[in-house]
Design an enzyme around this catalytic site. Structure first.
Site, PDB file in Angstrom:
ATOM      1  N   TYR A   1      -9.131  -1.550  -2.219  1.00 44.35           N
ATOM      2  CA  TYR A   1      -8.603  -1.230  -0.889  1.00 44.35           C
ATOM      3  C   TYR A   1      -9.735  -0.853   0.058  1.00 44.35           C
ATOM      4  O   TYR A   1     -10.824  -0.469  -0.362  1.00 44.35           O
ATOM      5  CB  TYR A   1      -7.567  -0.111  -0.962  1.00 44.35           C
ATOM      6  CG  TYR A   1      -8.107   1.247  -1.339  1.00 44.35           C
ATOM      7  CD1 TYR A   1      -8.366   2.215  -0.374  1.00 44.35           C
ATOM      8  CD2 TYR A   1      -8.354   1.572  -2.668  1.00 44.35           C
ATOM      9  CE1 TYR A   1      -8.851   3.461  -0.726  1.00 44.35           C
ATOM     10  CE2 TYR A   1      -8.829   2.814  -3.031  1.00 44.35           C
ATOM     11  CZ  TYR A   1      -9.078   3.755  -2.049  1.00 44.35           C
ATOM     12  OH  TYR A   1      -9.568   4.995  -2.408  1.00 44.35           O
TER      13      TYR A   1
ATOM     14  N   ASP B   1      -6.135  10.755  -1.755  1.00 47.43           N
ATOM     15  CA  ASP B   1      -5.865   9.365  -2.135  1.00 47.43           C
ATOM     16  C   ASP B   1      -4.694   8.848  -1.305  1.00 47.43           C
ATOM     17  O   ASP B   1      -3.651   9.508  -1.238  1.00 47.43           O
ATOM     18  CB  ASP B   1      -5.538   9.281  -3.622  1.00 47.43           C
ATOM     19  CG  ASP B   1      -6.761   9.547  -4.487  1.00 47.43           C
ATOM     20  OD1 ASP B   1      -7.442  10.559  -4.232  1.00 47.43           O
ATOM     21  OD2 ASP B   1      -7.021   8.780  -5.414  1.00 47.43           O
TER      22      ASP B   1
ATOM     23  N   ASN C   1     -16.158   5.169 -10.570  1.00 48.32           N
ATOM     24  CA  ASN C   1     -17.122   5.780  -9.658  1.00 48.32           C
ATOM     25  C   ASN C   1     -18.330   6.214 -10.473  1.00 48.32           C
ATOM     26  O   ASN C   1     -18.214   7.045 -11.368  1.00 48.32           O
ATOM     27  CB  ASN C   1     -16.524   6.989  -8.944  1.00 48.32           C
ATOM     28  CG  ASN C   1     -15.502   6.594  -7.906  1.00 48.32           C
ATOM     29  OD1 ASN C   1     -15.379   5.428  -7.555  1.00 48.32           O
ATOM     30  ND2 ASN C   1     -14.755   7.559  -7.402  1.00 48.32           N
TER      31      ASN C   1
ATOM     32  N   HIS D   1     -11.098  14.197   0.681  1.00 42.46           N
ATOM     33  CA  HIS D   1     -10.155  13.117   0.968  1.00 42.46           C
ATOM     34  C   HIS D   1      -8.866  13.340   0.192  1.00 42.46           C
ATOM     35  O   HIS D   1      -8.808  14.156  -0.734  1.00 42.46           O
ATOM     36  CB  HIS D   1     -10.756  11.763   0.575  1.00 42.46           C
ATOM     37  CG  HIS D   1     -10.915  11.603  -0.907  1.00 42.46           C
ATOM     38  ND1 HIS D   1     -11.916  12.232  -1.626  1.00 42.46           N
ATOM     39  CD2 HIS D   1     -10.196  10.906  -1.843  1.00 42.46           C
ATOM     40  CE1 HIS D   1     -11.808  11.926  -2.898  1.00 42.46           C
ATOM     41  NE2 HIS D   1     -10.770  11.117  -3.071  1.00 42.46           N
TER      42      HIS D   1
ATOM     43  N   ARG E   1     -23.020  10.926 -13.677  1.00 40.93           N
ATOM     44  CA  ARG E   1     -21.622  11.152 -14.019  1.00 40.93           C
ATOM     45  C   ARG E   1     -20.813   9.934 -13.607  1.00 40.93           C
ATOM     46  O   ARG E   1     -21.069   9.332 -12.567  1.00 40.93           O
ATOM     47  CB  ARG E   1     -21.095  12.390 -13.295  1.00 40.93           C
ATOM     48  CG  ARG E   1     -19.659  12.717 -13.689  1.00 40.93           C
ATOM     49  CD  ARG E   1     -18.994  13.632 -12.695  1.00 40.93           C
ATOM     50  NE  ARG E   1     -17.626  13.919 -13.105  1.00 40.93           N
ATOM     51  CZ  ARG E   1     -16.665  14.255 -12.265  1.00 40.93           C
ATOM     52  NH1 ARG E   1     -16.896  14.334 -10.993  1.00 40.93           N
ATOM     53  NH2 ARG E   1     -15.449  14.498 -12.705  1.00 40.93           N
TER      54      ARG E   1
ATOM     55  N   HIS F   1      -9.553  16.904  -1.803  1.00 44.49           N
ATOM     56  CA  HIS F   1     -10.440  17.240  -2.910  1.00 44.49           C
ATOM     57  C   HIS F   1     -11.737  16.458  -2.758  1.00 44.49           C
ATOM     58  O   HIS F   1     -11.788  15.432  -2.077  1.00 44.49           O
ATOM     59  CB  HIS F   1      -9.781  16.954  -4.269  1.00 44.49           C
ATOM     60  CG  HIS F   1      -9.370  15.537  -4.466  1.00 44.49           C
ATOM     61  ND1 HIS F   1      -8.147  15.043  -4.041  1.00 44.49           N
ATOM     62  CD2 HIS F   1     -10.010  14.479  -5.037  1.00 44.49           C
ATOM     63  CE1 HIS F   1      -8.048  13.772  -4.351  1.00 44.49           C
ATOM     64  NE2 HIS F   1      -9.169  13.394  -4.951  1.00 44.49           N
TER      65      HIS F   1
ATOM     66  N   TYR G   1     -21.837   8.057 -10.287  1.00 43.24           N
ATOM     67  CA  TYR G   1     -22.620   8.970  -9.461  1.00 43.24           C
ATOM     68  C   TYR G   1     -23.991   9.212 -10.082  1.00 43.24           C
ATOM     69  O   TYR G   1     -24.108   9.403 -11.289  1.00 43.24           O
ATOM     70  CB  TYR G   1     -21.914  10.322  -9.325  1.00 43.24           C
ATOM     71  CG  TYR G   1     -20.552  10.272  -8.702  1.00 43.24           C
ATOM     72  CD1 TYR G   1     -20.395  10.308  -7.323  1.00 43.24           C
ATOM     73  CD2 TYR G   1     -19.406  10.201  -9.493  1.00 43.24           C
ATOM     74  CE1 TYR G   1     -19.141  10.263  -6.743  1.00 43.24           C
ATOM     75  CE2 TYR G   1     -18.150  10.160  -8.921  1.00 43.24           C
ATOM     76  CZ  TYR G   1     -18.019  10.186  -7.548  1.00 43.24           C
ATOM     77  OH  TYR G   1     -16.769  10.139  -6.989  1.00 43.24           O
TER      78      TYR G   1
END
Length: 389
Positions: free
Chosen positions: A132, A199, A186, A197, A270, A259, A188
């Site tokens: 998205y 979701d 994700n 943000h 991570r 969050h 990192y």
């Protein structure tokens, strides 16, 4: 030193400077007494000042009490929407982390579709199943503006995600069978982050399930981000997230409060696998021409489902034509412009051979030929300045 009665030089120095310990704030000194022996008004003033601070600390104002109660109430609401489980052993984590590294390698080789990979400083996203648009990719930003990519624009969910991650969650009744149709990885690097943000509610059903790998980190709720430089406010709730743990967000924690992951909470690499289900009525970009620069003149917003407004992605930076010499081209100053005008309008014997600024942009070879031809014809020419960059 033995004749003076002192066994240690430090003891002798102390006896010679008795005021030094008091000046440094020795605990044996009376706090109301000045280190230099002053008494009366100075000591009394210090005592009154200390007493005032003690009273202020012990009796918070009504506003502070009200704010504290609000924060505690909000933290309780957030906790009510969070569920955490430790499901994956170190060996299982190692297997999944090796698979994640394979994904990174395939992306670096360009083996995925264009919209599967989304790169950012210190953080890369890999969309599988459904992807998205979000954030700065949209012409119009803000909650509710996100759109799903057309079906087939991102790669399918890898089999190892089903076998090693989703199936285990189903067995422990974290999610029902067939729930997940969108998986995002994700990745990192140390110092990476993801801003506050929620979701997208209009795209994804609840709950939101995430599994953490490679290292421990934390999830913060209710933070506010500021940029240049990045600063993050204190969170309403700080949630430690361990390697191999599963975090499930629903209710207030998923819908009503933002969050984020702060830069200071990622000290080692991570990775997070986020598993979600898209809504049946989620708005989707139906055109495969996702850049406004290639849309036909008669394009209308009716071709985008779920909205009657244009929702087109900004062209990616890689699509812009960059001037390779722009970084090395000096800027044109006003003194350069004046010198250039004088060099053209004045006769040859009155022109200066050198220009006053080192930022003078030299003419190209082709321009020099054109200028000489015009000068031979007798018509005065004027230099055309290069555009600023």
């Amino acid at each position: 030193m033995a004749g003076s009665g002192y066994k240690d030089l430090r003891e002798k120095l102390k006896s010679m400077m008795p005021y030094r310990d008091n000046y440094k704030g020795n605990s044996l000194r009376d706090p109301t007494e000045s280190p230099y022996g002053a008494v009366g008004g100075v000591a009394a003033a210090g005592e009154r000042k200390r007493k005032y601070h003690e009273d202020s600390d012990s009796e918070p104002s009504d506003y502070e009490e009200e704010q504290q109660q609000k924060e505690e109430e909000e933290a309780r609401k957030v906790k009510s929407g969070i569920r955490q489980l430790r499901l994956f052993s170190p060996d299982e984590c190692a297997k999944i982390e090796a698979r994640i590294q394979d994904v990174v390698s395939r992306a670096e080789k360009g083996l995925y579709k264009e919209h599967t990979v989304d790169r950012a400083p210190l953080r890369n996203k890999y969309f599988f199943g459904e992807g998205y648009t979000y954030g700065s990719q949209l012409q119009r930003r803000g909650p509710g503006q996100e759109r799903l990519y057309p079906q087939g624009e991102v790669d399918a969910i890898p089999e190892w995600v089903h076998d090693l991650v989703i199936q285990k969650l189903v067995e422990h009744r974290v999610i029902p069978e067939g729930f997940v149709n969108s998986a995002v990885i994700n990745d990192y690097q140390p110092g990476g982050c993801i801003v506050s943000h929620v979701d997208p509610i209009h795209i994804f059903e609840r709950p939101i399930v995430s599994v953490s790998f490679f290292s421990d980190s934390a999830l913060c709720f209710g933070c506010k981000f500021q940029f240049k430089p990045i600063r993050v406010s204190e969170p309403v709730l700080f949630l430690p997230v361990r390697r191999g743990s599963v975090t499930v967000l629903s209710g207030y924690a998923a819908d009503e409060i933002t969050h984020c992951i702060r830069p200071q909470d990622i000290k080692e690499r991570r990775a997070v696998i986020i598993l979600r289900k898209t809504r049946l009525d989620a708005p989707r970009l139906e055109t495969k021409s996702l850049s406004s620069s290639v849309l036909p003149p008669g394009y209308t917003s009716d071709r985008l489902s779920g909205s009657n407004r244009d929702q087109i992605l900004k062209p990616k930076r890689s699509h812009r034509k960059a001037d390779p010499d722009a970084a090395h081209r000096p800027r044109i100053l006003e003194m350069d412009k004046e010198e250039n005008r004088r060099s053209v309008l004045l006769p040859k014997h009155r022109r200066r051979s050198n220009f006053s600024s080192e930022n003078y942009w030299r003419r190209s070879y082709e321009y020099t030929e054109d200028y000489d031809e015009e000068e031979e014809d007798g018509s005065p020419a004027r230099k055309v300045k290069m555009r600023r960059h």
